[in-house]
Design an enzyme around this catalytic site. Sequence first.
Site, PDB file in Angstrom:
ATOM      1  N   ASP A 375    -104.601 -28.017  -2.728  1.00  0.00           N
ATOM      2  CA  ASP A 375    -104.632 -27.027  -1.646  1.00  0.00           C
ATOM      3  C   ASP A 375    -103.657 -27.371  -0.535  1.00  0.00           C
ATOM      4  O   ASP A 375    -103.241 -28.516  -0.382  1.00  0.00           O
ATOM      5  CB  ASP A 375    -106.044 -26.949  -1.069  1.00  0.00           C
ATOM      6  N   GLU A 376    -103.309 -26.367   0.234  1.00  0.00           N
ATOM      7  CA  GLU A 376    -102.602 -26.516   1.509  1.00  0.00           C
ATOM      8  C   GLU A 376    -101.397 -27.450   1.442  1.00  0.00           C
ATOM      9  O   GLU A 376    -101.326 -28.426   2.183  1.00  0.00           O
ATOM     10  CB  GLU A 376    -103.550 -27.068   2.585  1.00  0.00           C
ATOM     11  N   VAL A 377    -100.447 -27.141   0.601  1.00  0.00           N
ATOM     12  CA  VAL A 377     -99.251 -27.975   0.542  1.00  0.00           C
ATOM     13  C   VAL A 377     -98.228 -27.437   1.540  1.00  0.00           C
ATOM     14  O   VAL A 377     -97.866 -26.265   1.517  1.00  0.00           O
ATOM     15  CB  VAL A 377     -98.654 -27.976  -0.875  1.00  0.00           C
TER      16      VAL A 377
END
EC number: 3.2.1.52
Lengths: 579, 503
Positions: A375-377
Site C-alpha cells: 500500500d501507499e507507495v
Amino acid sequence: MTEASLSKTPNPQLLPGCCGLGCPPLWASVLTAPTMAALRLLSVWTLLLTVTVCDGWLFDGFAARRHSESDEVALWPLPQKFQTSVDAFRLSSASFQIVHAKESTAGPSCSLLQNAFRRYYSYIFGNGRKHGKNLENVFDADLAELQVQITSADPECDGYPSLKSDESYQLEVNQPTAVLKAASVWGALRGLETFSQLVYEDDYGGQNINKTSISDFPRFAHRGILLDSSRHYLPLKVILANLEAMAMNKFNVFHWHIVDDQSFPFQSRTFPDLSHKGAYHPYTHVYTPADVKMVIEFARMRGIRVLAEFDSPGHTFSWGKGQTGLLTPCFSGSSPSGTFGPVNPILNSTYDFMTRFFKEVSTVFPDAYIHLGGDEVDFSCWKSNPDIQKFMDQQGFGQDYRKLESYYIQRLLDIVSTTNKGYMVWQEVFDNGVKLKGDTVVEVWMNNNVDKELQNVTGSGFTAILSAPWYLDYISYGQDWKKYYTVEPLNFEGTAEQKKLVIGGEACLWGEYVDATNLTPRLWPRASAVGERLWSDENVKDVGSAYDRLVKHRCRMVRRGIPAEPLYIGFCPHEYSGN
Amino acid sequence: MPQQMSQSTDRYPINPQLLAFSYARDSAAQSGCSVLDAAFERYFNLIFPDFVGGTGLSNIWSEPKPFTVSVKVKNGECDGFPDEGSNESYNLSVSAGQAVLKAESVWGALRGLESFSQLVYQDDYNLYFVNKTEIEDFPRFQFRGLLLDTSRHYLPMPAILKTLDAMAYSKFNVFHWHIVDDPSFPYQSRNYPDLSSKGAFHPMTHIYTQSDVKRVIYHARLRGIRVVPEFDSPGHTQSWGKGQPDLLTSCYKGKVPSGTFGPVNPTLSSTYQFLNGLFKEVTSVFPDSYLHLGGDEVDFTCWRSNPNVQAFMAKMGFGSDYTKLESYYMENIVNITAALNKTSIVWQDVFDYRERIPMDTVLEIWKGVPADYRAELGRITLAGYRVLLSAPWYINHISYGQDWRNAYTVQPQNFSGTEQQKKLVIGGEVCMWGEYVDATNLTPRLWPRASAAAERLWSDEEKTSSVDKAFPRLEDFRCTLIRRGIQAEPLFVGHCKHEYSGL
C-alpha cells in the site's frame, strides 16, 4: 456544564415488552437465509414465542426451577439459531465439570481442549474459587457436566486453524448434562465461549444456566483484528491479552502488522541486523523467535490464526537501517540526498534478500497466508533516482511508476509463491493491475468507493476482505460502535457468486496514537461490534438490542480482566480494578 | 515549565545510596513535618525508579559523592490543608553536591521537589545526574483544577488516588470532585444514608464511605491538592430523589402527577432544611473553603407542569419567568453555604440568570467556542466576580490526532477587559466528564492531555507560546509518567525507554 446538553445521546431504546433473550430481532436470527415469505411467516411465530417465553409457560413443567434472570444472559456475538427457556439449572463449582464425551474423537491427550476446559471453567466460576468447599448435595436441578464431542475423525488437536476450518457447533443445555458437538476443536472452542456466556450469576452468587439449544456457525470465515507493533512497540502481554479478548468475541485472525517505517521489532534469524538496527531498541523493543512462537501458540489454543504482514515496497524505512542497499537512495538534483525511499526494485540483490527473508518468514509463521502489504507507495524518490529512470526506460515503463511497482510486486509474489504460501495484499496491488494468483486475498481499506472496489475485486474473481469501515484508530466522541455495527459488508452490487468471495473483514487499530497504555480500552468493546457483524446472521442488526447485550458483554470482559471501556453511562457489578 | 530557569551543562552525579533530603537549620518545618516527610520518601522513589535497596548496578559504578537536598520553609503549615491563599512559589538552586530548595510554605516546597525530581536523569549507563540549575518559580494561576465525575461511572478508589498522584506531577492543585449527578449518588452521607443506599449504582460496592472520602482528602493534602466537592443542584439531581422523598419536583401530565420527577423542588421549606443539613455535613467533611454548588442546565418543563410550583410563582410575583425561580433557589443555597463560612463556586448559568449572589462567589465558564467564552469572561469579570475557565478543557471530548495542542494554546486572559478584570481570572479546570469514561480508560484519556492544560495554568504564557517546542518536552514527560506507573498515552509514533507494562 455536564454533557447532557452537549451529548443528548438518547438512552438506547428498549423494545417495549421485550424480555432479554426473547427479543424479536434476536429471534429473527433463528432463520438462515430465509425467503421473504418465510420470514414474514416466521416473524409472526417469533412474536408469539417472544410473548410466551416472557410469560414463562411455554416450557413449563420441564424442570424444577424457573428463573426470571434470562435477561442476565447476553450472548455476543449472537448465535445463528438459538432457543432458550426460563428453566434454570445450577452449576456447582465443586462438582461441575467440562469433559470429553465418550463418543468424541478427542480425548485427554488433546491439550488444546484440556486448556480450554480449564480456561472456561475459571471464566465461569472465577479463579479464586476453592474446590470441594461446597458440601451441598447435587440437586435435581443441577447441571452436572458439559460433554464436548468432536465428531470428525481428525479433531485437529495439534493443527492450526485455517481459512477452511469448520467453526460450527451445536450446544444442547439440558439436565443433567449439556452437550457440545463440533466437527473439530475449532468449533468446540466457539461453543465453549458461548456456553460460558450462557452462565449467569444469581443474587446469591450462584451460577445458573437456562435450558438452551443452539446451532451456530460464522457468517464469514475471516474475522480479523489488526494490531500495529511498529508505530509503537506492543509488549507481549498486551498482544496476548488481546488474543484472549478476540476469543471472547469469536475473532479468528490476528493480522500482525509487525513492521513498518518506524521500527522493525521482528527478530530475524537470517538477518539479525534488521531488528538490531531497525527496532526502537535492539533488546527491549523486539519480538524474539520465542516471543513469536508464544504468540502463535497462544493464538492457536484459541482458534486464532496469526497472519503476519511484511509490508513492502513502501512502509519499509526501518528495514533500510539493518539491510544496506535495500532501499532506493533518493536524489536531490544529480547527487544522493542521503535519504531513502521505498525498496529498490531494480536490483537483483533486493530479490535475493526477499527470497531468503520470506523463506524464513514462511517457516516461522505456520499460517497458509502471508500479508505482503503493497500500500501507499510514494513515487517521488523513485522518480528522483537516475538509475531507476534508466531502468524504467529499459523496461519500457515510460513515466508510469505504477508499472514499476507492479514489476516489484510481481517478482515478490513469485518469490512468496515458491514458499507454498498464499498471499494477502492491500487493495492498491489489485488496483494497479498486478497479476495475482487465483487464491490471493485482496484487503479493501480505502474508505471511498468501497462498494465499487468490492464489486471490482470480486468481479475479477478474487476473494476480498473488508477493513475500510473499521479503522478503529479513528476515534471520536460518543458511541461510534454503532457506526461499525451497522456496516453491511455485502451491500455492494454483484452476483451471489461475487458476494461469496467476500470472506470477511478486519478491525484495524493502527498504532500512530496507540500503545500499551491505551490499546485495550480503545479496541474493546468497539471491535466487538465488528465481531458480531462478521459472525452473526445479517438480520441481526438492531442497534437497540445490541446495546443491551453489548453493555453486559463488556462487563463480562471487564470481569475477565480485559479493560474494555464503557459504551455509555452505567456500571458493572464488578468494575475494573486496574493494575 | 518554571517561570525563571537557567541551566548549565555542568552535571553532578547522584548516588542513590548517598542522596539525602534534609531540613535546613533555619526552616520553619523540621523533621516530623507530615507533608514533607512523606514527600521525601515519595520523591526518593520517583527519582530512582529502579533503586532496589543497595544492590543495584548503578550504585556500584556511580561516584561515592553525597548529594543533599536541603529544604527551607518559611511558614510551616505542615498540618494544614492547602487552600486558596496557599503560596506555591519556590526557589531551587542545584550546585555541586547539593540542591537548596526554599519556599514560603510546604506547598511551595512540594512543587519544588517535583521540579527537582524532573531535573534528575539517567545516562546510558543508568547513572543518575543533575545539571547545575537555578529556578525561581511560582504559578501563573492560583486555581489549577481537574474534574472527575464519579456519578456517570463509579470510579474505584485506586483510580482516584492514582489521578491525584499524576496531578501532583503536573502541578495541579485542585481536585474538583463532581461526586454526584443524575445517574448515581455514591457519596455516603452520615446524616442521610438513604441517598447512597438508594441512589448509588450499588449500595455497598459503588459508594464512597466517609473513610474513603477522608482517604482522598488525606492523599490530596500530602500532595498539596485541595479537594472541592460539587453537589450540583437543582438540576442533575435525579439520583438524589431516590433516597430523599419529596426533594424533587413532581412532574405533571395535565392535572395528575406523571410519576416522573424534575429538578429539586424550590418551593418547599423542607427542601432548604434538607440542603442545610446536607451542606452542613459536607462542609465539615471537606475542609476546603470552597463548595461547588453546580446550578447548571436546569430544565424548566417539569416546574412549569406542576400546579404547586405555578402557585408559588404567582405568589412570589415571578410571572412565568422560571429563571427567577431558579435564581430564588440558587440565592437560597448560596446563602446557606455562606452561613457555613464557605465560598460558593457555581457554573456560569447562575450568572447568566442575573442572580443576586454574593460578590465572593466564583463563576465557572463551561460553555462555548473561544469567542463565546471570551465574551463571558469579559462580562463576568466586568461585574466584578472571580472566574474559572473550563470551556476549552473538556477533555472527555476526544478526537483523532494530537488534540493536546488545542488544550495547550488556550489563552485564558485573552479577552477585552482591564488589567483589574484579568486578575479576576483565578484559574481553570480540566474536565473529564464520565459519560464514556470509567476505570478502564480514565488514565490514558487524561494523561498527558491534561498536562498540556496544566502547563498553560502554571507557566508564563509568553515563554510557553510554542506548541512545537512543547512537543518534545511533553513526549519526555509522558515517558516519565509511565516510569512512575501512570499509563499516559502516546502523543504520536515513537517509544519510551521503559514502556508501560500493564494492561
